[in-house]
Design a protein around this motif. Structure first.
Motif, PDB file in Angstrom:
ATOM      1  N   VAL A 113       0.799  -1.242   0.058  1.00  0.00           N
ATOM      2  CA  VAL A 113       0.014   0.036  -0.004  1.00  0.00           C
ATOM      3  C   VAL A 113       0.583   1.313  -0.225  1.00  0.00           C
ATOM      4  CG1 VAL A 113      -1.815  -1.204   1.140  1.00  0.00           C
ATOM      5  CG2 VAL A 113      -0.348   0.056   2.349  1.00  0.00           C
ATOM      6  N   GLY A 114       1.924   1.034   0.348  1.00  0.00           N
ATOM      7  CA  GLY A 114       3.069   2.087   0.563  1.00  0.00           C
ATOM      8  C   GLY A 114       2.526   3.275   1.564  1.00  0.00           C
ATOM      9  N   PRO A 115       3.555   4.328   1.665  1.00  0.00           N
ATOM     10  CA  PRO A 115       3.253   5.397   2.772  1.00  0.00           C
ATOM     11  C   PRO A 115       1.911   6.063   2.573  1.00  0.00           C
ATOM     12  CG  PRO A 115       4.876   6.147   1.092  1.00  0.00           C
ATOM     13  CD  PRO A 115       4.506   4.621   0.741  1.00  0.00           C
ATOM     14  N   SER A 116       1.084   6.038   1.517  1.00  0.00           N
ATOM     15  CA  SER A 116      -0.100   6.570   1.450  1.00  0.00           C
ATOM     16  C   SER A 116      -1.299   5.830   1.847  1.00  0.00           C
ATOM     17  CB  SER A 116      -0.303   7.170  -0.047  1.00  0.00           C
ATOM     18  OG  SER A 116      -0.363   6.080  -0.899  1.00  0.00           O
ATOM     19  N   GLY A 117      -1.023   4.364   2.210  1.00  0.00           N
ATOM     20  CA  GLY A 117      -2.050   3.568   2.469  1.00  0.00           C
ATOM     21  C   GLY A 117      -1.958   3.448   4.169  1.00  0.00           C
ATOM     22  N   TYR A 118      -2.665   2.469   4.448  1.00  0.00           N
ATOM     23  CA  TYR A 118      -2.748   2.420   5.775  1.00  0.00           C
ATOM     24  C   TYR A 118      -3.300   0.721   6.140  1.00  0.00           C
ATOM     25  CZ  TYR A 118      -5.471   2.320  10.384  1.00  0.00           C
ATOM     26  OH  TYR A 118      -5.737   2.129  11.747  1.00  0.00           O
ATOM     27  N   VAL A 119      -2.728   0.255   7.262  1.00  0.00           N
ATOM     28  CA  VAL A 119      -2.907  -1.359   7.486  1.00  0.00           C
ATOM     29  C   VAL A 119      -3.323  -1.326   9.001  1.00  0.00           C
ATOM     30  CG1 VAL A 119      -1.710  -3.362   7.725  1.00  0.00           C
ATOM     31  CG2 VAL A 119      -1.256  -1.949   5.695  1.00  0.00           C
ATOM     32  N   LEU A 120      -4.157  -1.947   9.167  1.00  0.00           N
ATOM     33  CA  LEU A 120      -4.588  -1.833  10.799  1.00  0.00           C
ATOM     34  C   LEU A 120      -4.232  -3.632  10.990  1.00  0.00           C
ATOM     35  CD1 LEU A 120      -5.744  -1.289  13.397  1.00  0.00           C
ATOM     36  CD2 LEU A 120      -7.923  -1.615  12.621  1.00  0.00           C
ATOM     37  N   GLY A 143      10.186   1.351  10.270  1.00  0.00           N
ATOM     38  CA  GLY A 143       9.825   2.832  10.084  1.00  0.00           C
ATOM     39  C   GLY A 143       8.435   2.919   9.224  1.00  0.00           C
ATOM     40  N   LEU A 144       7.745   1.759   9.466  1.00  0.00           N
ATOM     41  CA  LEU A 144       6.459   1.644   8.676  1.00  0.00           C
ATOM     42  C   LEU A 144       5.189   2.444   9.552  1.00  0.00           C
ATOM     43  CD1 LEU A 144       6.777  -2.098   7.489  1.00  0.00           C
ATOM     44  CD2 LEU A 144       7.002  -0.173   6.205  1.00  0.00           C
ATOM     45  N   LYS A 145       5.230   3.596   9.048  1.00  0.00           N
ATOM     46  CA  LYS A 145       4.430   4.548   9.780  1.00  0.00           C
ATOM     47  C   LYS A 145       3.004   4.394   9.301  1.00  0.00           C
ATOM     48  CE  LYS A 145       7.954   8.095  10.756  1.00  0.00           C
ATOM     49  NZ  LYS A 145       7.992   9.766  10.223  1.00  0.00           N
ATOM     50  N   GLN A 146       2.690   3.444   8.563  1.00  0.00           N
ATOM     51  CA  GLN A 146       1.327   3.293   7.953  1.00  0.00           C
ATOM     52  C   GLN A 146       0.636   2.250   8.727  1.00  0.00           C
ATOM     53  OE1 GLN A 146       3.910   2.869   6.165  1.00  0.00           O
ATOM     54  NE2 GLN A 146       4.020   1.800   4.275  1.00  0.00           N
ATOM     55  N   ILE A 147       1.370   1.484   9.727  1.00  0.00           N
ATOM     56  CA  ILE A 147       0.670   0.351  10.338  1.00  0.00           C
ATOM     57  C   ILE A 147       0.416   0.856  11.639  1.00  0.00           C
ATOM     58  CG2 ILE A 147       1.288  -2.122  11.378  1.00  0.00           C
ATOM     59  CD1 ILE A 147       3.073  -2.451   9.256  1.00  0.00           C
TER      60      ILE A 147
END
Length: 287
Positions: free
Chosen positions: A76-83, A103-107
């Protein structure tokens, strides 16, 4: 008079699962490199079937110590989101640590019951569940919850183990432990590693949960390690279900059981190393 069948207590089972993973989660993370190699191909297949794209919102159920949430976040990349969610508070914290280290801020990670999501309707593009659905007491209920959380056209993709005869890595040790611990046969319908692996079962529960166009693919997942002795080290530390099955045995007896398991698994040793058969089903469907 016919013997009364024991009943299955779902609430007690879930509490035991939570306690087990709070205790064993750190060991699972220690063996992550081995486990990620084992599940690597089937994880990629699941992500492909979920049709994950950059910028999407992904929900990972029973995420464990970070996978497949980490792999999904890379797609999904930095513009995506994973919960990343799991019933165990301890293992959710481990998943968050893994995300921070990379460093995966989208998680984001939250403790949550996969059968009762504390999430709004139509808020995710895809739901993933790698080797978790078969441990849920009510898999159709779980899938209906996941469908509720999906946007129209969203995808669900899951991985489960197939049948015991195709998964000697787990079936052989479990049969030894069950015999030595004098455990009764599983209650019909009880969750477990092979509870959704029979032909058409996965397709049927997708349909019962009102998903469209279910598809199921078979993927071979042999477990390769240096030796049967190394396999037993992994099983003792990371496969908490085995330890739970013989928790009532005295320590000396448990040690004897593990020695018997290692002896049985030695048949999968060769000069090239240890390799024991495994097989997964990867299923996907659309809301």
């Amino acid at each position: 008079m016919a013997e009364q069948q024991p009943t299955f207590d779902a609430a007690k089972y879930k509490n035991a699962q939570r306690e087990q993973w709070n205790k064993d989660g750190a060991a699972w993370r220690r063996w992550n490199p081995t486990l990620d190699r084992w599940y690597g191909e089937v994880t990629r297949k699941m992500l492909d079937l979920a049709r994950i794209q950059p910028g999407q919102r992904i929900l990972d159920i029973a995420a464990g110590a970070g996978e497949p949430a980490v792999s999904a976040s890379e797609r999904v990349g930095p513009s995506g989101y994973v919960l990343a969610t799991d019933i165990s508070e301890g293992i959710v914290e481990l998943a968050l640590q893994v995300a921070r280290e990379r460093g995966l801020k989208q998680i984001e990670a939250r403790a949550m019951d996969g059968e009762k999501l504390d999430l709004p309707d139509a808020s995710f593009d895809a739901v993933l569940c790698r080797l978790g659905l078969m441990y849920m007491p009510h898999p159709v209920t779980a899938l209906r919850e996941w469908r509720r959380a999906l946007r129209p056209g969203g995808r669900v993709a899951v991985v489960v183990f197939s049948t015991p005869d195709r998964n000697s890595w787990g079936a052989l040790p479990a049969s030894i432990i069950r015999r030595r611990a004098q455990l009764p046969p599983p209650v019909p319908g009880q969750p477990g590693p092979f509870s959704l692996g029979a032909p058409r079962v996965l397709e049927n529960i997708f349909s019962q949960a009102e998903f469209a166009n279910p598809e199921v693919h078979t993927v071979q997942v042999p477990l390769r390690m240096a030796s049967s002795a190394e396999y037993v080290r992994v099983a003792r530390e990371a496969f908490g279900g085995f330890n739970a099955m013989m928790a009532h045995l005295p320590p000396q007896e448990r040690e004897s059981v593990w020695n018997e398991v290692e002896g049985a698994m030695h048949s999968f040793d060769s000069p090239a190393g240890f390799e024991v058969p495994g097989e997964c089903l990867v299923g996907a469907a659309t809301k």
